[in-house]
Design an enzyme around this catalytic site. Sequence first.
Site, PDB file in Angstrom:
ATOM      1  N   ASP A  93      -9.824  -1.204  -5.367  1.00  0.00           N
ATOM      2  CA  ASP A  93      -8.843  -0.126  -5.502  1.00  0.00           C
ATOM      3  C   ASP A  93      -9.324   0.885  -6.526  1.00  0.00           C
ATOM      4  O   ASP A  93     -10.019   0.528  -7.483  1.00  0.00           O
ATOM      5  CB  ASP A  93      -7.468  -0.663  -5.897  1.00  0.00           C
ATOM      6  CG  ASP A  93      -6.398   0.388  -5.622  1.00  0.00           C
ATOM      7  OD1 ASP A  93      -5.974   0.512  -4.458  1.00  0.00           O
ATOM      8  OD2 ASP A  93      -6.031   1.125  -6.554  1.00  0.00           O
ATOM      9  N   ARG A 122      -9.147   3.201   4.568  1.00  0.00           N
ATOM     10  CA  ARG A 122      -8.217   2.065   4.580  1.00  0.00           C
ATOM     11  C   ARG A 122      -8.356   1.221   5.835  1.00  0.00           C
ATOM     12  O   ARG A 122      -7.357   0.702   6.349  1.00  0.00           O
ATOM     13  CB  ARG A 122      -6.759   2.526   4.442  1.00  0.00           C
ATOM     14  CG  ARG A 122      -6.442   3.259   3.158  1.00  0.00           C
ATOM     15  CD  ARG A 122      -6.458   2.290   1.972  1.00  0.00           C
ATOM     16  NE  ARG A 122      -5.935   2.952   0.799  1.00  0.00           N
ATOM     17  CZ  ARG A 122      -4.683   2.831   0.373  1.00  0.00           C
ATOM     18  NH1 ARG A 122      -3.842   2.040   0.985  1.00  0.00           N
ATOM     19  NH2 ARG A 122      -4.293   3.466  -0.696  1.00  0.00           N
ATOM     20  N   TYR A 131      -2.439   9.287 -12.052  1.00  0.00           N
ATOM     21  CA  TYR A 131      -1.825   7.958 -12.074  1.00  0.00           C
ATOM     22  C   TYR A 131      -1.583   7.498 -13.499  1.00  0.00           C
ATOM     23  O   TYR A 131      -0.556   6.909 -13.816  1.00  0.00           O
ATOM     24  CB  TYR A 131      -2.710   6.932 -11.347  1.00  0.00           C
ATOM     25  CG  TYR A 131      -2.392   6.807  -9.884  1.00  0.00           C
ATOM     26  CD1 TYR A 131      -1.228   6.186  -9.455  1.00  0.00           C
ATOM     27  CD2 TYR A 131      -3.248   7.319  -8.925  1.00  0.00           C
ATOM     28  CE1 TYR A 131      -0.931   6.084  -8.102  1.00  0.00           C
ATOM     29  CE2 TYR A 131      -2.963   7.224  -7.579  1.00  0.00           C
ATOM     30  CZ  TYR A 131      -1.796   6.598  -7.172  1.00  0.00           C
ATOM     31  OH  TYR A 131      -1.511   6.513  -5.837  1.00  0.00           O
ATOM     32  N   ARG A 184      -3.156  -3.673   5.263  1.00  0.00           N
ATOM     33  CA  ARG A 184      -1.943  -4.375   5.679  1.00  0.00           C
ATOM     34  C   ARG A 184      -1.599  -4.283   7.151  1.00  0.00           C
ATOM     35  O   ARG A 184      -0.802  -5.074   7.637  1.00  0.00           O
ATOM     36  CB  ARG A 184      -0.751  -3.860   4.853  1.00  0.00           C
ATOM     37  CG  ARG A 184      -0.738  -4.438   3.465  1.00  0.00           C
ATOM     38  CD  ARG A 184       0.344  -3.822   2.638  1.00  0.00           C
ATOM     39  NE  ARG A 184       0.089  -2.398   2.506  1.00  0.00           N
ATOM     40  CZ  ARG A 184       0.852  -1.578   1.782  1.00  0.00           C
ATOM     41  NH1 ARG A 184       1.899  -2.042   1.164  1.00  0.00           N
ATOM     42  NH2 ARG A 184       0.553  -0.314   1.690  1.00  0.00           N
ATOM     43  N   ARG A 216      -3.916 -12.170   2.172  1.00  0.00           N
ATOM     44  CA  ARG A 216      -3.095 -11.652   1.082  1.00  0.00           C
ATOM     45  C   ARG A 216      -1.920 -12.586   0.749  1.00  0.00           C
ATOM     46  O   ARG A 216      -1.444 -12.610  -0.386  1.00  0.00           O
ATOM     47  CB  ARG A 216      -2.606 -10.269   1.512  1.00  0.00           C
ATOM     48  CG  ARG A 216      -1.638  -9.598   0.629  1.00  0.00           C
ATOM     49  CD  ARG A 216      -2.238  -8.986  -0.611  1.00  0.00           C
ATOM     50  NE  ARG A 216      -1.308  -7.979  -1.065  1.00  0.00           N
ATOM     51  CZ  ARG A 216      -0.145  -8.254  -1.635  1.00  0.00           C
ATOM     52  NH1 ARG A 216       0.184  -9.493  -1.894  1.00  0.00           N
ATOM     53  NH2 ARG A 216       0.679  -7.279  -1.962  1.00  0.00           N
TER      54      ARG A 216
HETATM   55  O1  CP3 Z   1     -10.588  -0.346   3.708  1.00  0.00           O
HETATM   56  C1  CP3 Z   1     -10.329   0.221   2.633  1.00  0.00           C
HETATM   57  O2  CP3 Z   1     -10.362   1.451   2.501  1.00  0.00           O
HETATM   58  C2  CP3 Z   1      -9.933  -0.699   1.513  1.00  0.00           C
HETATM   59  C3  CP3 Z   1     -10.198  -0.341   0.140  1.00  0.00           C
HETATM   60  C4  CP3 Z   1      -9.209   0.606  -0.518  1.00  0.00           C
HETATM   61  C5  CP3 Z   1      -7.881   0.289  -0.946  1.00  0.00           C
HETATM   62  N1  CP3 Z   1      -7.402   1.325  -1.667  1.00  0.00           N
HETATM   63  C6  CP3 Z   1      -7.168  -0.978  -0.689  1.00  0.00           C
HETATM   64  C7  CP3 Z   1      -5.712  -1.052  -0.889  1.00  0.00           C
HETATM   65  C8  CP3 Z   1      -9.467   1.897  -0.922  1.00  0.00           C
HETATM   66  C9  CP3 Z   1     -10.709   2.741  -0.643  1.00  0.00           C
HETATM   67  C10 CP3 Z   1      -8.332   2.335  -1.658  1.00  0.00           C
HETATM   68  C11 CP3 Z   1      -8.274   3.644  -2.322  1.00  0.00           C
HETATM   69  C12 CP3 Z   1      -7.019   4.076  -2.931  1.00  0.00           C
HETATM   70  N2  CP3 Z   1      -6.123   3.345  -3.667  1.00  0.00           N
HETATM   71  C13 CP3 Z   1      -6.570   5.409  -2.933  1.00  0.00           C
HETATM   72  C14 CP3 Z   1      -7.310   6.573  -2.329  1.00  0.00           C
HETATM   73  C15 CP3 Z   1      -7.154   6.641  -0.870  1.00  0.00           C
HETATM   74  C16 CP3 Z   1      -5.922   7.334  -0.387  1.00  0.00           C
HETATM   75  O3  CP3 Z   1      -5.153   6.685   0.345  1.00  0.00           O
HETATM   76  O4  CP3 Z   1      -5.762   8.540  -0.691  1.00  0.00           O
HETATM   77  C17 CP3 Z   1      -5.348   5.452  -3.626  1.00  0.00           C
HETATM   78  C18 CP3 Z   1      -4.486   6.671  -3.834  1.00  0.00           C
HETATM   79  C19 CP3 Z   1      -5.095   4.138  -4.100  1.00  0.00           C
HETATM   80  C20 CP3 Z   1      -3.943   3.692  -4.914  1.00  0.00           C
HETATM   81  C21 CP3 Z   1      -3.106   2.722  -4.168  1.00  0.00           C
HETATM   82  N3  CP3 Z   1      -3.458   1.419  -3.947  1.00  0.00           N
HETATM   83  C22 CP3 Z   1      -1.823   2.932  -3.586  1.00  0.00           C
HETATM   84  C23 CP3 Z   1      -1.072   4.247  -3.598  1.00  0.00           C
HETATM   85  C24 CP3 Z   1      -1.438   1.720  -3.009  1.00  0.00           C
HETATM   86  C25 CP3 Z   1      -0.103   1.350  -2.372  1.00  0.00           C
HETATM   87  C26 CP3 Z   1       0.289   2.089  -1.216  1.00  0.00           C
HETATM   88  C27 CP3 Z   1      -0.540   1.898   0.009  1.00  0.00           C
HETATM   89  O5  CP3 Z   1      -0.871   2.906   0.658  1.00  0.00           O
HETATM   90  O6  CP3 Z   1      -0.878   0.766   0.367  1.00  0.00           O
HETATM   91  C28 CP3 Z   1      -2.485   0.806  -3.206  1.00  0.00           C
HETATM   92  C29 CP3 Z   1      -2.544  -0.582  -2.714  1.00  0.00           C
HETATM   93  C30 CP3 Z   1      -3.644  -0.912  -1.777  1.00  0.00           C
HETATM   94  N4  CP3 Z   1      -4.957  -0.519  -1.909  1.00  0.00           N
HETATM   95  C31 CP3 Z   1      -3.519  -1.745  -0.626  1.00  0.00           C
HETATM   96  C32 CP3 Z   1      -4.810  -1.847  -0.079  1.00  0.00           C
HETATM   97  C33 CP3 Z   1      -5.215  -2.673   1.114  1.00  0.00           C
HETATM   98  C34 CP3 Z   1      -2.247  -2.447  -0.154  1.00  0.00           C
HETATM   99  C35 CP3 Z   1      -1.987  -3.568  -1.086  1.00  0.00           C
HETATM  100  C36 CP3 Z   1      -1.211  -4.702  -0.559  1.00  0.00           C
HETATM  101  O7  CP3 Z   1      -1.807  -5.631   0.037  1.00  0.00           O
HETATM  102  O8  CP3 Z   1      -0.002  -4.724  -0.784  1.00  0.00           O
END
Ligand code: CP3
Length: 347
Positions: A80, A31, A156, A35, A44
């Site tokens: 994602d 990540r 999910y 954000r 965003r």
């Molecule tokens: O730099 C990076 O790693 C960006 C790419 C990336 C995102 N999600 C962007 C994202 C990656 C590799 C992921 C993987 C992801 N997505 C996982 C596995 C990693 C982990 O944390 O275990 C999971 C479980 C998800 C599902 C997901 N997507 C959740 C639970 C959430 C919301 C909660 C949170 O932690 O942000 C997202 C949204 C998400 N994915 C955001 C980002 C940058 C935030 C979205 C926003 O701008 O509001």
Amino acid sequence: MWDRRTLSPRERFLRACRREPVDQVPVWLMRQAGRYMPEYQAVRAGRSFLELCKSPELCRDVALQPIRAFGLEIAIVFSDILLPAEAMGCDLVFDEDGPKIRNPVRDRAQVEALRDFDAAAATPWPAQALALTAAALGPDRPVIGFCGAPFTLACYMIEGRGSRNYENTKRMLYGAPETLHLLLERLTDNLVGYVEDQIAAGATAVQIFDSWAGCLTREDYIAFAHPYTKKLVQRLARHDVPIISFVNGCAHVLDVMVDSGAQVLSIDECVDPAIARSIAGDKVAIQGNMDPTALLATPAVAERETRKNLEAFGHGRGHVFNLGSGILKWTPPECVHACVKAVQGWS
Ligand code: CP3
């Protein structure tokens, strides 16, 4: 040994994945784009997260933000793990508290009604974003592709949202295991092409995120998570791209993970690195483990904790520095900077 920094970032990363000697421990952060960065918030603003994931040029720009801001040399494609769920027919939205699937999959008829998809037609954005990111970085800097592991995606799809106890998933696991196996099988089949498109677009390595498999007993991990990750890894093996297997909450199944065929195990912060090293032996490299909350205090604390983590891994061979789980959105960017500099200054 090496003069300082004689390897290209790509060669350094690939050598670490293969457990060959390196001139410096390679570093990226789960990540790393997101954000906590004001630059991300600016891109965003005025669009939804899903819109952003479906705009490859913007995905490239966002993936490059932490590279520019902190001197990181390894990128991960911005996307994602839930895009394949949408491509299979899930009605996916992201709101304030994360992803929601409005038509969760709870019985066999719903599993059978899911679509098989061709990634290039149904969800082309991750591969397009990856190609653009790779082009911007040039041949010497790696870019990582990724997907969710079949078990985490199944969770999910069944729960429809984040969950504490995974009640619906566990009800299916215990009450109708053949339905869960069917869903896992279908996810595995569909993920192969999805990942292959990212490899064709130039992925240097691929990470499989099993963020939720830590909710399983060891016996259930062996029955419901491991076989599908292993099958996915086997079906990707011919591409000769390192696979990184991340399981959050992996302490009780590390010895099982070693056998997935993935070249790199990514471990969470609760595992002792020395124990992980001894279980991994000379079979796999280790990534991860730095506690993401150690980046919440001050740059000095981040630097101190980063050094402690590097020391805990001992010799740098077969180690890719990373966090045990994703960067938290309250993380001060200057702490991330201090962490990256501490790894790059380590010898
Ligand atoms: O730099 C990076 O790693 C960006 C790419 C990336 C995102 N999600 C962007 C994202 C990656 C590799 C992921 C993987 C992801 N997505 C996982 C596995 C990693 C982990 O944390 O275990 C999971 C479980 C998800 C599902 C997901 N997507 C959740 C639970 C959430 C919301 C909660 C949170 O932690 O942000 C997202 C949204 C998400 N994915 C955001 C980002 C940058 C935030 C979205 C926003 O701008 O509001």
